[in-house]
Design an enzyme around this catalytic site. Sequence first.
Site: not given
Length: 225
Positions: A33, A117, A198
């Site tokens: 992340d 992501e 996170d």
Amino acid sequence: MTISRQASDWYLSCSYKFTPTSTPKTTQVVGVDLGVKTLATLSTGVVFPGAKSYKKFESKLSKLQYLNRNKIVGSANWKKAQLKIARLHRKVASIRKDGIHKLTTYLAKNHGTIVIEDLNVSGMLANHKLAKSIADQGFYEFRRQLEYKCEWYSSKLAVVDRFFPSSKTCSNCGHVQDMPLSLRTYECSDCGISIDRDLNASINLRNAVGLTVNACGRSAADSSG
């Protein structure tokens, strides 16, 4: 061969054929992340703080630009000031890139599959409150380096759809709830778990690896469209 100049220094770049090398992996699948507070939080609990090089030298850069405002363009003093500014910009960029190189090399060498992501960086930069911090982290450069290093070290890069609610989903029970940026701890209203925001997102990304369809490519949600 490519010859380039940065500030007052000259650089010579050459290309060569690199043979991929398979390295032993300590972790099969890891979620990553990316954030503004810290550069990257891994699902293993490892945290990489960002270099934030621009933030460190922002005041010095502003001072140099301020002192240069009244100099005659093209004069000797103007050229000296411009060179100082260029050197500082190069230093900021080098520190940022060095931190990203260390992170991406660590990920590609030690993890079989890295799940990230598909961030909409250009859209994120539209947020004027966070744009400077986001640009300082170098998200685009992170993904660019990770893509070729995964090929170097025989790792796989899985990219999850940008609309996947990694920050809003509880990594323990799957409950989904709103998470404003001001909240740094995920407090699940369903199962009661309390976990760093996170870290929770990185675990969700790791668990979402089944949604991806290929290495270094699109997610299943992207391909279905």
